[in-house]
Design a protein around this motif. Structure first.
Motif, mmCIF file in Angstrom:
data_model
loop_
_atom_site.group_PDB
_atom_site.id
_atom_site.type_symbol
_atom_site.label_atom_id
_atom_site.label_comp_id
_atom_site.label_asym_id
_atom_site.label_seq_id
_atom_site.Cartn_x
_atom_site.Cartn_y
_atom_site.Cartn_z
ATOM 1 N N UNK A 1 7.058 14.674 12.885
ATOM 2 C CA UNK A 1 6.235 15.783 12.403
ATOM 3 C C UNK A 1 4.784 15.483 12.751
ATOM 4 N N UNK A 2 4.142 16.387 13.441
ATOM 5 C CA UNK A 2 2.707 16.308 13.699
ATOM 6 C C UNK A 2 2.026 17.306 12.769
ATOM 7 N N UNK A 3 1.062 16.850 12.007
ATOM 8 C CA UNK A 3 0.432 17.710 11.008
ATOM 9 C C UNK A 3 -1.021 17.315 10.822
ATOM 10 N N UNK A 4 -1.754 18.180 10.175
ATOM 11 C CA UNK A 4 -3.125 17.906 9.784
ATOM 12 C C UNK A 4 -3.169 17.567 8.302
ATOM 13 N N UNK A 5 -4.211 16.863 7.886
ATOM 14 C CA UNK A 5 -4.348 16.517 6.480
ATOM 15 C C UNK A 5 -5.361 15.409 6.291
ATOM 16 N N UNK A 6 -5.581 15.075 5.049
ATOM 17 C CA UNK A 6 -6.498 13.992 4.682
ATOM 18 C C UNK A 6 -5.689 12.863 4.075
ATOM 19 N N UNK A 7 -5.777 11.699 4.662
ATOM 20 C CA UNK A 7 -4.973 10.565 4.224
ATOM 21 C C UNK A 7 -5.631 9.849 3.053
ATOM 22 N N UNK A 8 -4.824 9.495 2.069
ATOM 23 C CA UNK A 8 -5.284 8.690 0.949
ATOM 24 C C UNK A 8 -4.431 7.434 0.873
ATOM 25 N N UNK B 1 0.842 -1.199 0.000
ATOM 26 C CA UNK B 1 0.000 0.000 0.000
ATOM 27 C C UNK B 1 0.873 1.243 0.000
ATOM 28 N N UNK B 2 0.299 2.311 -0.483
ATOM 29 C CA UNK B 2 0.983 3.616 -0.469
ATOM 30 C C UNK B 2 0.026 4.653 0.095
ATOM 31 N N UNK B 3 0.533 5.465 1.016
ATOM 32 C CA UNK B 3 -0.265 6.496 1.659
ATOM 33 C C UNK B 3 0.314 7.875 1.345
ATOM 34 N N UNK B 4 -0.571 8.845 1.312
ATOM 35 C CA UNK B 4 -0.153 10.213 1.052
ATOM 36 C C UNK B 4 -1.142 11.168 1.702
ATOM 37 N N UNK B 5 -0.620 12.235 2.308
ATOM 38 C CA UNK B 5 -1.464 13.237 2.959
ATOM 39 C C UNK B 5 -1.782 14.359 1.989
ATOM 40 N N UNK B 6 -3.055 14.700 1.913
ATOM 41 C CA UNK B 6 -3.498 15.831 1.103
ATOM 42 C C UNK B 6 -3.753 17.034 2.010
ATOM 43 N N UNK B 7 -3.423 18.217 1.489
ATOM 44 C CA UNK B 7 -3.646 19.472 2.227
ATOM 45 C C UNK B 7 -2.991 19.446 3.606
ATOM 46 N N UNK B 8 -1.798 18.883 3.673
ATOM 47 C CA UNK B 8 -1.100 18.770 4.958
ATOM 48 C C UNK B 8 -0.632 20.138 5.431
ATOM 49 N N UNK B 9 -0.665 20.327 6.745
ATOM 50 C CA UNK B 9 -0.187 21.555 7.374
ATOM 51 C C UNK B 9 0.532 21.180 8.668
ATOM 52 N N UNK B 10 1.749 21.668 8.845
ATOM 53 C CA UNK B 10 2.565 21.285 9.999
ATOM 54 C C UNK B 10 2.052 21.937 11.274
ATOM 55 N N UNK B 11 2.001 21.157 12.352
ATOM 56 C CA UNK B 11 1.635 21.659 13.671
ATOM 57 C C UNK B 11 2.817 21.668 14.627
ATOM 58 N N UNK B 12 3.660 20.657 14.562
ATOM 59 C CA UNK B 12 4.800 20.536 15.463
ATOM 60 C C UNK B 12 5.853 19.680 14.781
ATOM 61 N N UNK B 13 7.117 20.019 15.017
ATOM 62 C CA UNK B 13 8.226 19.247 14.484
ATOM 63 C C UNK B 13 9.284 19.135 15.569
ATOM 64 N N UNK B 14 9.949 17.999 15.633
ATOM 65 C CA UNK B 14 11.007 17.791 16.622
ATOM 66 C C UNK B 14 12.052 16.862 16.026
ATOM 67 N N UNK B 15 13.295 17.018 16.507
ATOM 68 C CA UNK B 15 14.421 16.242 16.014
ATOM 69 C C UNK B 15 15.203 15.712 17.203
ATOM 70 N N UNK B 16 15.570 14.435 17.146
ATOM 71 C CA UNK B 16 16.276 13.816 18.259
ATOM 72 C C UNK B 16 17.696 14.359 18.361
ATOM 73 N N UNK B 17 18.285 14.213 19.548
ATOM 74 C CA UNK B 17 19.624 14.743 19.784
ATOM 75 C C UNK B 17 20.697 13.993 18.997
ATOM 76 N N UNK B 18 20.418 12.763 18.566
ATOM 77 C CA UNK B 18 21.381 12.064 17.718
ATOM 78 C C UNK B 18 21.182 12.400 16.247
ATOM 79 N N UNK B 19 20.203 13.271 15.956
ATOM 80 C CA UNK B 19 19.940 13.803 14.607
ATOM 81 C C UNK B 19 19.507 12.717 13.625
#
Length: 813
Positions: free
Chosen positions: A275-282, A252-270
């Motif tokens: 990414x937390x975002x809104x959107x419609x999944x297809x 299967x393949x998934x893709x978010x439509x009309x995605x908009x970022x709400x929160x992003x974070x990166x671990x200390x080991x990089x």
């Protein structure tokens, strides 16, 4: 910890002063250490009024500073005692803020997509980048951890050798007519006694590791910038196709439509980004849910962790080169203004001479008339009137002085700013070229030798152009100097005056005056090099010089034999373009390597009033003395990453507040690693409580800001509370039912086994607040153990989360 104790002791002494008597009054209304129900209260350190409501807030991670954005569009930084450090009003509305890990710079995202890096000391904009095209919704600045491990042997070591051979890099000169900027360094740092305000400070000291600024915008585009200024990665969540295999073995393949970022974070080991975002999944091109949802995307960013040393060295060199190019461009503009003001004054005076010639019926140019005076010694009535009446001896001296002053200023800018900047650019590009030849390590981060070679060649030619301009300025100024001395002598002879013994004039070479009138008087070769950046402008080069350049090129060293036909402005433009092409390559190479993502639906928001949710995401560090975490690591459970979010299932405020927490959700880094199963928990507050805001806290704790419903009026105007929950004590469950394309959200997965856990004031550490009209945002400082609470009545309360009123009163006694 020592700085935290000093801050608390200082605030405790401040609170005892008469100026903060209001705080004691607030606490007296609710008892010394307990409220009516016997619940302890946090230690209240500060109670102040605000001129405007606060919409965005962030604690400085290393200093006792709080950055805020108010409803009147001000960006303000306060000290812990609420003394204002500085305040600015950005040109565009601020939509997100984030501190650099060392606390010396503040990243500010705007509604137009730009990101500005502000100096912590005075709010000065150190660097501005157009990273996004739409509003920046979230910022997160991650720093390389101290105990990060390498997958390969330690053979790549960075050492900045530039300070060995060059003095400190020059700063841009001040524009003529503008007030000089106030230098804070003469007074010492207002915040850090050992730090200056230099990337001037946007890049960290070379002894520190790599830090990356993550930014997400309204269109779901995530950008990663080393040191906040050098783009090294870009991820478009709308174009991200997530492929996986379900439990039946179907691809299967998934893709978010009309995605908009709400929160992003990166671990200390990089190596892991969430990414937390809104959107419609297809799924396979078909929508699987009725409306939008809130999703969590986990991305494997191992390329950043594995090549962090290479990226760090490239980023430091590139950031310095870009700063020096700004110095070149600013210096060119300063020089052009100095010269244009002087030459405009000369042309304005001699344009009046042209008008006089037409009035006397002479159809000749001022240049021919002056040559006639030089050769014949005879002046026409128009020339006599111009020299004696229009100009005068004082006017000639003022024009000569203006040209001479402009020449000195330009030579100073060349010697103190442009030439040192060009030399350091050549050296740093040479360093990058040497690195680019190590293809096994640097090719993976996009450092291409051919592009660096091209930029290096133009930078070398720029040094030659600067030397030529210095000679042109000297020759042109010398011509003007001889010309004005000759005019002054001619004026005195026309007036039948003898030369003053107190002001003797030097001898004049008539040949030099004639050459000046025939060449530089009308052509102005200085302006040709300063203001003409169009490629259509060509500089005349003697044939013998051009042949010499071709002979030298055959010996090697450079390929462009016609660079002398370009102006200085054109050469700076060429250097800028070539550097931009070379420095854009890492972004194109690294971005496709941000891969193997996975997706999970946090909650379906089709029935909710808004898709905007309160979310908090962070990575908790692994500590040696953390026994519980070590046990989890032995079992292969990634317990360092947490995502907490809040959502009411409908628009009614009477519905219970629902909180969800997800941890350990990430893609597999390799096939050898154990299959990672994410864990989560969902709980709802007691129906009599409403959650205003949430924030993850240190030692894997969650802070809730809640308000109790008034039993008499039925409105949310009762007692307010701060609730601290220990995350490790919550009943987390493995998401075994999760599979790609599943329509069921996180809460429904739990409800198949059990109802969400209900949390009341009896759970966790609960403290009462003396105010009831609390509003978001809730600002919690993990490094200082402080919580900043705002109210709708424009007041701010500062609490010490590590100390109770009862313990404080005992210490005071």
């Amino acid at each position: 910890m020592d700085s935290k104790k000093k801050s608390q002791n200082w605030l405790r002494e401040t609170r005892m002063s008469s100026s903060d008597a209001q705080e004691d009054i607030v606490m007296d209304d609710h008892g010394d250490a307990e409220d009516a129900e016997g619940t302890l209260s946090f230690s209240l350190l500060l109670d102040k009024s605000l001129p405007s409501l606060v919409v965005i807030v962030a604690w400085n991670p290393g200093k006792d500073l709080l950055a805020m954005v108010t409803t009147d569009r001000q960006l303000i930084v306060h000290r812990l005692n609420w003394q204002r450090l500085w305040a600015v009003t950005p040109d565009f509305t601020v939509t997100a803020i984030c501190w650099r890990p060392d606390g010396k710079a503040l990243a500010v995202g705007h509604v137009n997509g730009s990101i500005a890096i502000h100096d912590v000391e005075n709010g000065e904009v150190l660097r501005r980048t157009g990273t996004h095209q739409v509003a920046v919704e979230c910022l997160y600045w991650a720093e390389e951890g101290q105990n990060i491990t390498d997958h390969e042997d330690e053979v790549f070591f960075y050492e900045d050798r530039t300070p060995r051979f060059f003095p400190p890099p020059p700063k841009p000169p001040s524009m003529p007519g503008s007030a000089p900027s106030f230098d804070m360094s003469v007074l010492g740092s207002a915040v850090d006694e050992q730090g200056g305000s230099s990337l001037k400070c946007a890049t960290q000291d070379v002894r520190h590791g790599l830090d990356i600024l993550c930014s997400g915008d309204k269109d779901g585009v995530i950008c990663l910038s080393a040191f906040g200024v050098f783009p090294i990665g870009r991820l478009d969540t709308r174009e991200l196709v997530i492929c996986d295999t379900d439990c039946r073995g179907k691809r299967t393949s998934q893709q978010l439509l009309n995605a908009s970022a709400l929160q992003v974070s990166l671990s200390s080991d990089l190596r892991h980004m969430t990414v937390v975002c809104t959107g419609t999944n297809t799924v396979d091109g078909r929508s699987r849910i009725a409306g939008p949802g809130n999703y969590c995307i986990s991305v494997n960013t191992s390329i950043l962790g594995d090549r962090r040393k290479e990226l760090r060295q490239v980023a430091l060199q590139v950031s310095s080169i870009e700063e020096l190019i700004d110095v070149l461009q600013t210096s060119l503009a300063v020089m052009e203004k100095h010269w244009s003001e002087a030459i405009t004054a000369v042309r304005k005076k001699f344009s009046g001479f042209t008008q006089l010639l037409h009035e006397h019926g002479w159809n000749v140019s001022p240049q021919d008339e002056l040559l006639g005076l030089l050769t014949c010694g005879h002046a026409s009535p128009a020339l006599h009137q111009f020299l004696a009446s229009t100009m005068g001896e004082g006017g000639l001296k003022r024009l000569a002085k203006s040209v001479d002053t402009a020449s000195k200023e330009m030579c100073s800018v060349l010697a103190e700013h442009m030439q040192p900047a060009a030399e350091i650019i050549v050296f740093r590009l040479g360093e990058l070229r040497g690195l680019a030849r190590w293809e096994d390590r640097l090719a993976s981060v996009g450092l291409e030798e051919d592009l660096i070679d091209r930029a290096l060649e133009h930078a070398t030619m720029l040094s030659v152009q600067l030397e030529r301009l210095l000679r042109i300025i000297s020759e042109t100024t010398g011509g003007f100097r001889v010309f004005f001395v000759w005019l002054l002598k001619a004026l005195r002879q026309l007036n039948r005056e003898t030369l003053s013994q107190t002001e003797p004039l030097p001898n004049v070479d008539s040949t030099a005056v004639a050459n000046f009138l025939q060449t530089d008087f009308e052509k102005d070769p200085v302006s040709l090099h300063l203001s003409n950046s169009s490629p259509n402008v060509v500089v005349d080069v003697p044939k013998e010089v051009q042949e010499l350049m071709e002979e030298v090129a055959t010996m090697g060293g450079f390929k462009d034999t016609k660079f002398l036909r370009r102006t200085l402005a054109q050469e700076i433009e060429q250097v800028t373009i070539c550097c931009q092409e070379a420095f854009a390559k890492p972004l194109k190479v690294v971005s496709p390597q941000l891969g193997s993502p996975c997706l999970i639906l946090l909650c379906n928001t089709a029935a909710a009033a808004t898709t905007k949710i309160s979310v908090s995401s962070t990575y908790f560090e692994v500590k040696q003395d953390d026994i519980a975490l070590e046990e989890e690591e032995k079992q292969g459970l990634p317990a360092t990453q947490y995502i907490c979010f809040q959502l009411n299932d409908s628009s009614s405020l009477d519905d219970p507040s629902v909180i969800g927490i997800l941890r350990g959700f990430r893609p597999d880094h390799s096939e050898k690693e154990k299959k990672i199963v994410p864990e989560g928990v969902a709980f709802q507050l007691d129906p009599s409580l409403r959650c205003n805001d949430i924030s993850l806290y240190k030692q894997r704790q969650l802070v809730l800001l809640v308000t109790e419903k008034d039993p008499e009026s039925g409105k949310w105007s009762g007692q307010s509370w701060i609730v601290l929950l220990q995350l490790d004590e919550l009943p987390f469950h493995a998401l075994q039912a999760f599979e790609p394309g599943n329509d069921v959200d996180l809460f429904e997965l739990y409800s198949t086994k059990r109802s969400p856990t209900e949390i009341s004031l009896r759970d966790g550490k609960v403290r009462a607040l003396p105010q009831s009209d609390v509003v978001c945002p809730l600002a919690v400082s993990a490094s200082r153990g402080l919580a900043c609470v705002f109210t709708s009545q424009r007041r701010v309360f500062l609490y010490d989360l590590e100390e109770d009123e009862e313990a404080k009163d005992e210490d005071m006694e």
